[in-house]
Write an enzyme that holds these catalytic residues in place. Structure first.
Site, PDB file in Angstrom:
ATOM      1  N   LYS A  95      -5.167  17.699 -38.234  1.00  0.00           N
ATOM      2  CA  LYS A  95      -5.821  16.604 -39.076  1.00  0.00           C
ATOM      3  C   LYS A  95      -4.293  16.055 -39.716  1.00  0.00           C
ATOM      4  CE  LYS A  95      -4.869  16.388 -43.831  1.00  0.00           C
ATOM      5  NZ  LYS A  95      -4.426  14.821 -44.045  1.00  0.00           N
ATOM      6  N   GLU A 153       8.069  22.097 -39.038  1.00  0.00           N
ATOM      7  CA  GLU A 153       8.836  21.163 -38.962  1.00  0.00           C
ATOM      8  C   GLU A 153       8.628  20.387 -40.219  1.00  0.00           C
ATOM      9  OE1 GLU A 153      10.576  20.487 -36.298  1.00  0.00           O
ATOM     10  OE2 GLU A 153      10.197  21.996 -34.790  1.00  0.00           O
ATOM     11  N   CYS A 169      12.283  12.144 -40.997  1.00  0.00           N
ATOM     12  CA  CYS A 169      13.359  13.523 -41.174  1.00  0.00           C
ATOM     13  C   CYS A 169      14.512  13.763 -40.612  1.00  0.00           C
ATOM     14  CB  CYS A 169      12.733  14.881 -40.745  1.00  0.00           C
ATOM     15  SG  CYS A 169      12.419  15.034 -38.985  1.00  0.00           S
ATOM     16  N   GLU A 205      16.400  14.034 -50.371  1.00  0.00           N
ATOM     17  CA  GLU A 205      15.865  13.354 -48.978  1.00  0.00           C
ATOM     18  C   GLU A 205      14.924  12.038 -49.747  1.00  0.00           C
ATOM     19  OE1 GLU A 205      12.230  14.644 -47.201  1.00  0.00           O
ATOM     20  OE2 GLU A 205      12.859  14.245 -45.251  1.00  0.00           O
TER      21      GLU A 205
HETATM   22  P1  NAP Z   1       3.229  15.908 -46.589  1.00  0.00           P
HETATM   23  O1  NAP Z   1       3.062  15.029 -47.760  1.00  0.00           O
HETATM   24  O2  NAP Z   1       4.322  16.746 -46.217  1.00  0.00           O
HETATM   25  O3  NAP Z   1       2.692  15.351 -45.485  1.00  0.00           O
HETATM   26  C1  NAP Z   1       2.088  15.815 -43.948  1.00  0.00           C
HETATM   27  C2  NAP Z   1       1.210  16.607 -43.901  1.00  0.00           C
HETATM   28  O4  NAP Z   1       0.687  17.604 -44.693  1.00  0.00           O
HETATM   29  C3  NAP Z   1       0.018  15.242 -43.867  1.00  0.00           C
HETATM   30  O5  NAP Z   1      -0.925  15.324 -42.895  1.00  0.00           O
HETATM   31  C4  NAP Z   1      -0.653  15.818 -45.623  1.00  0.00           C
HETATM   32  O6  NAP Z   1      -2.120  15.037 -45.610  1.00  0.00           O
HETATM   33  C5  NAP Z   1      -0.729  16.921 -45.346  1.00  0.00           C
HETATM   34  N1  NAP Z   1      -0.914  18.055 -46.601  1.00  0.00           N
HETATM   35  C6  NAP Z   1      -0.691  17.116 -47.985  1.00  0.00           C
HETATM   36  N2  NAP Z   1      -0.317  18.197 -48.740  1.00  0.00           N
HETATM   37  C7  NAP Z   1      -0.944  19.798 -48.031  1.00  0.00           C
HETATM   38  C8  NAP Z   1      -1.549  20.828 -48.839  1.00  0.00           C
HETATM   39  N3  NAP Z   1      -1.799  20.952 -49.986  1.00  0.00           N
HETATM   40  N4  NAP Z   1      -2.079  21.177 -47.829  1.00  0.00           N
HETATM   41  C9  NAP Z   1      -2.172  20.914 -46.422  1.00  0.00           C
HETATM   42  N5  NAP Z   1      -2.004  19.964 -45.579  1.00  0.00           N
HETATM   43  C10 NAP Z   1      -1.022  19.219 -46.568  1.00  0.00           C
HETATM   44  O7  NAP Z   1       5.068  14.464 -45.678  1.00  0.00           O
HETATM   45  P2  NAP Z   1       4.469  13.336 -45.532  1.00  0.00           P
HETATM   46  O8  NAP Z   1       4.798  12.604 -46.333  1.00  0.00           O
HETATM   47  O9  NAP Z   1       3.392  12.757 -44.773  1.00  0.00           O
HETATM   48  O10 NAP Z   1       6.122  13.088 -44.293  1.00  0.00           O
HETATM   49  C11 NAP Z   1       7.518  12.857 -44.643  1.00  0.00           C
HETATM   50  C12 NAP Z   1       8.245  14.292 -44.610  1.00  0.00           C
HETATM   51  O11 NAP Z   1       7.477  15.118 -43.198  1.00  0.00           O
HETATM   52  C13 NAP Z   1       9.440  13.884 -44.991  1.00  0.00           C
HETATM   53  O12 NAP Z   1      10.307  15.365 -45.542  1.00  0.00           O
HETATM   54  C14 NAP Z   1       9.790  14.478 -43.776  1.00  0.00           C
HETATM   55  O13 NAP Z   1      11.242  14.898 -43.241  1.00  0.00           O
HETATM   56  C15 NAP Z   1       8.949  15.350 -43.337  1.00  0.00           C
HETATM   57  N6  NAP Z   1       8.749  15.336 -41.790  1.00  0.00           N
HETATM   58  C16 NAP Z   1       9.670  16.003 -41.182  1.00  0.00           C
HETATM   59  C17 NAP Z   1       9.247  16.554 -39.414  1.00  0.00           C
HETATM   60  C18 NAP Z   1      10.645  17.476 -39.197  1.00  0.00           C
HETATM   61  O14 NAP Z   1      10.310  17.132 -36.889  1.00  0.00           O
HETATM   62  N7  NAP Z   1      10.989  17.891 -39.598  1.00  0.00           N
HETATM   63  C19 NAP Z   1       9.297  15.270 -38.796  1.00  0.00           C
HETATM   64  C20 NAP Z   1       8.917  13.649 -39.574  1.00  0.00           C
HETATM   65  C21 NAP Z   1       8.713  14.071 -40.938  1.00  0.00           C
HETATM   66  P3  NAP Z   1      -2.028  13.380 -47.011  1.00  0.00           P
HETATM   67  O15 NAP Z   1      -1.313  12.564 -45.973  1.00  0.00           O
HETATM   68  O16 NAP Z   1      -4.297  13.654 -46.809  1.00  0.00           O
HETATM   69  O17 NAP Z   1      -1.314  14.289 -47.350  1.00  0.00           O
END
Ligand code: NAP
Length: 493
Positions: free
Chosen positions: A189, A264, A298, A395
């Site tokens: 997804k 992650e 991240c 963050e």
């Molecule tokens: P996000 O809002 O958590 O979304 C990530 C993924 O989860 C997207 O595919 C999103 O889908 C999905 N999602 C959101 N709400 C969900 C739910 N309730 N149930 C299931 N899936 C759900 O994060 P983001 O804004 O895309 O990315 C930024 C974040 O990712 C930052 O906090 C960053 O630090 C973290 N990150 C961590 C790493 C690591 O390796 N630790 C690497 C990269 C990024 P939709 O797009 O459809 O909402």
């Protein structure tokens, strides 16, 4: 393939591509009249294309298909799975330019960065092609007469991968490659901002010979697909990259079916500059660590901690370097920073800056969004920051760096560890004893020493505390997709 549900694309992107068919990806089987997901170009704020969305019923059908084909994929020999992954890496590399163009269009990062990400992702595919043949069991010594214990490693089963928009290609490949190498089937997804990269990668996987149903992409509403993935007992593993808040929610939901989880999550990296550091090298480290992908990583530095006696000199050098960075469309040659992903991201950056200034910080450079179209923001340094400010606690996920000062090593470590996050930390020092002490004292999953960048397919990537658990890359990454089975052979004479 259902032509009624094919991706519809604005005319400008396909003309750039050698293989426009990478964008004509279609998916799913059950629903034919569902809604479409708009994909925007963050450099213009205009719609790039629409992609057919998977709904809950279709998601369930896709899980059932992944479960049906799993025994056959699990039964494919390790050598053949490795051969497939090598072919897949070859195809990804042969299409680097198109994959990079697609990524820059939907995500905004400068084209050279996008190329680098595709190549980085391909290296994981190559790595796990090699690991596929090294999934070893063990024979255990035992004192029990007439018995022998052994272990074998087996694929977890159907796995879900939920990925973010900041690395639309590499976050997918870092999960898909080890899962396929292990013998799992995978449902991805992708983030709704950036589904095109994942869909294009699936086209190439099919071309490399992956049987139907083994890798499926599910663009659609997280609120609809998420609960299906977490609630379905046929999905045995979930690998998630994204925010800590969503990671916690997925943990709660996955408890009902007790899934294997790998998370992650978010980070809040400290970047420490000790007085004994090579200051010019540290400036370069900050640039690559903080401003790559416009600060939307991240592992990017979120707090710069500088020892008091070098603070003015270091800030002078850093401000000069940051002022040399160019903000611009990712397709324009010479752009160092592309746009942020959307208007909400720009607003969060502005809120963090306003809060810091209200609490006494000073703007050393940047601080403004670019006028005109797109979500561009100038690289920004805030001096005189304190731990009480939002920018030093949360963050930011944007090109803003607060500078804090510290007196001694103990204070630096204490400030650095004062966060619920534990993904990445960085420090610069030339004292080997300090290097050893500080590396051990930092409570983070990854520590960069005299470098601002440390991601490699050969090294484990992941966090501790509220940055999650599980590792990607290296020999550890494939373990997230394998179960240990114990065999006890009795009755031996
Ligand atoms: P996000 O809002 O958590 O979304 C990530 C993924 O989860 C997207 O595919 C999103 O889908 C999905 N999602 C959101 N709400 C969900 C739910 N309730 N149930 C299931 N899936 C759900 O994060 P983001 O804004 O895309 O990315 C930024 C974040 O990712 C930052 O906090 C960053 O630090 C973290 N990150 C961590 C790493 C690591 O390796 N630790 C690497 C990269 C990024 P939709 O797009 O459809 O909402």
């Amino acid at each position: 393939m259902n032509n009624d549900r094919a991706t519809t694309i604005a005319p400008d992107l396909p003309v750039l591509l050698r293989r426009p068919d990478l964008l004509r990806a279609c998916h799913g089987s059950a629903q034919q009249n569902g809604p479409f997901l708009p994909v925007m170009n963050p450099a213009t704020g205009r719609q790039l294309c629409t992609v057919p969305m998977v709904d809950a019923d279709e998601a369930r059908a896709m899980i059932a298909a992944a479960h049906r084909v799993w025994p056959a994929w699990k039964g494919v020999s390790a050598q053949k799975r490795a051969d497939f992954l090598h072919r897949y890496a070859d195809l990804i590399l042969a299409n680097v330019e198109d994959l990079a163009l697609i990524m820059t269009a939907e995500q905004g990062k400068p084209l050279p960065e996008a190329r680098g990400e595709v190549e980085h992702g391909a290296r994981y595919v190559r790595w796990y092609a090699e690991e596929a043949r090294r999934i070893y069991g063990t024979v255990l010594p035992t004192e029990q007469a007439g018995r022998r214990f052994m272990t074998v490693l087996e694929p977890v089963g159907v796995c879900a991968a939920i990925t973010p928009w900041n690395f639309p290609c590499s976050t997918v490949l870092r999960k898909v490659a080890p899962a396929l190498a292990a013998g799992c089937t995978v449902l991805v997804k992708p983030a709704s901002h950036t589904p095109l990269s994942a869909l294009a990668l699936a086209v190439l996987a099919q071309e490399a010979g992956l049987p139907a149903g083994v890798l499926q992409i599910m663009p659609g509403r997280a609120s609809e697909i998420g609960p299906v993935l977490t609630g379905d007992p046929l999905v045995r593993g979930l690998s998630f990259t994204g925010s800590t808040a969503v990671g916690k929610e997925l943990m709660r939901q996955s408890a009902t079916t007790v899934k294997r989880l790998s998370l992650e999550l978010g980070g809040h990296a400290p970047f420490i500059v000790f007085a004994d550091a090579d200051l010019d090298a540290a400036v370069q480290g900050v640039l690559v660590c903080k401003f790559r992908n416009s600060g939307q990583t991240c592992v990017c530095a979120n707090r710069l901690l500088v020892q008091e006696e070098v603070l003015p000199e270091f800030c002078n050098r850093l401000v000069r370097a940051v002022q040399g960075l160019r903000v611009g469309d990712g397709f324009s040659a010479g752009s160092d920073l592309g746009p942020l992903i959307d208007s909400a991201a720009v607003e969060k950056v502005e809120e963090h800056i306003a809060d810091a200034l209200a609490c006494g910080a000073e703007l050393a450079c940047g601080g403004t969004r670019n006028p005109g179209q797109g979500y561009f923001f100038a690289p920004t340094l805030l001096t005189g920051a304190t731990s009480a400010m939002r920018v030093a606690q949360e963050e930011t996920f944007g090109p803003v760096l607060p500078v804090l000062s510290f007196k001694d090593e103990a204070e630096a470590v204490s400030l650095a560890n004062d966060t619920p996050y534990g993904l990445a930390a960085y420090f610069y020092s030339r004292d080997i004893n300090r290097i050893q002490r500080v590396a051990e004292a930092l409570a983070f999953g990854m520590v960069g020493i005299n470098t601002g960048r440390m991601s490699s397919e050969a090294a484990p990537f992941g966090g501790v505390k509220e940055s999650g658990f599980g590792r990607e890359g290296s020999r550890h990454g494939i373990r997230e997709f394998l179960e240990v089975k114990t065999l006890c052979l009795g009755g031996l004479r």
